[in-house]
Design a protein around this motif. Structure first.
Motif, short mmCIF file in Angstrom:
data_model
loop_
_atom_site.label_atom_id
_atom_site.label_comp_id
_atom_site.label_asym_id
_atom_site.label_seq_id
_atom_site.Cartn_x
_atom_site.Cartn_y
_atom_site.Cartn_z
N TYR A 96 0.86 -1.19 0.00
CA TYR A 96 0.00 0.00 0.00
C TYR A 96 0.89 1.23 0.00
CZ TYR A 96 -3.37 3.58 1.04
OH TYR A 96 -4.13 4.71 0.96
N ASP A 163 -10.55 -2.96 0.85
CA ASP A 163 -10.15 -1.69 1.45
C ASP A 163 -11.34 -0.74 1.47
OD1 ASP A 163 -7.68 -2.83 1.49
OD2 ASP A 163 -6.82 -1.58 -0.10
N ILE A 172 -7.25 -0.51 5.76
CA ILE A 172 -6.88 -1.85 5.30
C ILE A 172 -7.14 -2.82 6.44
CG2 ILE A 172 -4.96 -3.33 4.61
CD1 ILE A 172 -3.71 -0.94 3.26
#
Length: 358
Positions: A96, A163, A172
């Motif tokens: 991420y 998400d 997350i």
């Protein structure tokens, strides 16, 4: 049939018979051909035997692996009881990226496995990682089960849930399914433009599987601070394990020698501080106590210090309240650190700016 036709037929037959006699292989050629056929047959026989042997070995290995899997399943069942299924899975890295951070999460353990600060470089102009593997940063929780077994979060496997994005952050969620009707969620709220990540550990229907009388959970945190700058001695002088007592000053372990400290009273945060960057864990409530150690690494090591923390946090297994903390992954900039106290009541201020030597 006239005379010429008969003579022509006789000549044709004679030519055919003569050609066959002339083209017939010699005894030596016949023997060579037989040897070639025998050689090919022998090779094919050996190949068939080898294929049969390999097939038998593969079957034996498969049976052995299946047997080993049964043994492992049995051992896991003995060790973890009803929660054994949560300790099997596939380990992988999940990425991420925000405007400030580039993160990776490990599906085994469910924690942040790598943290890169965007916009910063090391003294050698390389990308700046606070840590990039479990040796450099390892954080886990230890639970007592309802049948008096011990299980650690770094033994659990997690899967990423969809998400959830807002205008300011992305959530997350990593989930470890510990039973068909029970699971443990690790939820990370990552701002789009900030160094502070919020973590929550949320149990779902785990009251029947974990110790229902537990009011706290043990947390182990271990890290190796990288050498980021060229001047090792100067960097080491400003690298230390820092911590803040609730409603009190910031304290630290020795920067120059191996050190340890037992703190029986609550703490408001603990920091693995380098010369210019820090990883800070800030509980939503407080750390109940802490045992901390600091080890100075050899000058030939790529690391400056080795830090260890054993502490505990409030934990409600009955789903009434999640256990959470913030993780600061960023620079030791006075204005950046002081900004987290803006608009906060005096009693709740963190005073993270005390990490910056003035």
């Amino acid at each position: 049939m006239d005379k010429n036709t008969v003579i022509g037929l006789i000549l044709i037959v004679a030519i055919f018979v003569g050609f066959n006699i002339w083209m017939r292989p010699s005894k030596e050629e016949l023997a060579a051909q037989q040897r070639s056929r025998d050689s090919i047959a022998a090779v094919e026989a050996r190949r068939a035997e080898e294929n049969l042997r390999l097939e038998q070995e593969l079957k034996a290995q498969e049976q052995m692996l299946n047997s080993q899997d049964l043994v492992n399943d049995s051992l896991r069942s003995q060790k973890y009881g009803a929660l054994a299924a949560a300790t099997t899975g596939t380990e992988e890295r999940l990425q991420y990226e925000s405007e400030k951070l580039r993160l990776e999460f490990n599906t085994k353990g469910g924690m942040i496995a790598s943290a890169e600060l965007k916009g910063f470089v090391t003294g050698d102009s390389l990308p700046l990682f606070l840590f990039s593997n479990e040796l450099e940063n390892h954080l886990c929780f230890t639970f007592l089960t309802a049948d008096n077994r011990v299980i650690s979060s770094d033994e659990l496997f997690f899967t990423r849930q969809p998400d959830v994005a807002t205008d300011t952050a992305t959530v997350i969620t990593l989930r470890s399914t510990m039973a068909p009707d029970a699971w443990l969620d690790f939820c990370y709220t990552i701002p789009h433009n900030d160094f502070m990540v919020h973590f929550e550990m949320v149990p779902h229907n785990l009251g029947r599987y974990l110790d229902p009388m537990a009011t706290s959970v043990e947390m182990d945190w271990e890290g190796m601070t990288r050498q980021q700058e060229r001047g090792r001695k100067f960097e080491s002088r400003y690298t230390a394990l820092n911590y803040r007592h609730v409603d009190d000053d910031v304290d630290r372990l020795s920067e120059t020698r191996n050190d340890k400290e037992d703190v029986p009273t609550p703490l408001s945060w603990i920091a693995f501080k380098d010369q210019f960057f820090s990883t800070i864990v800030i509980p939503d409530e407080q750390f109940l106590n802490a045992h901390m150690t600091s080890e100075v690494m050899n000058d030939k090591s790529e690391y400056i210090k080795h830090f260890k923390v054993q502490t505990s946090m409030p934990f409600d297994v009955r789903d009434a309240k999640p256990t959470g903390f913030r993780i600061f992954l960023g620079p030791n900039h006075y204005k950046v650190l002081a900004a987290y106290d803006k608009g906060v009541d005096k009693s709740d201020r963190l005073h993270l700016e005390h990490l910056v030597p003035l």
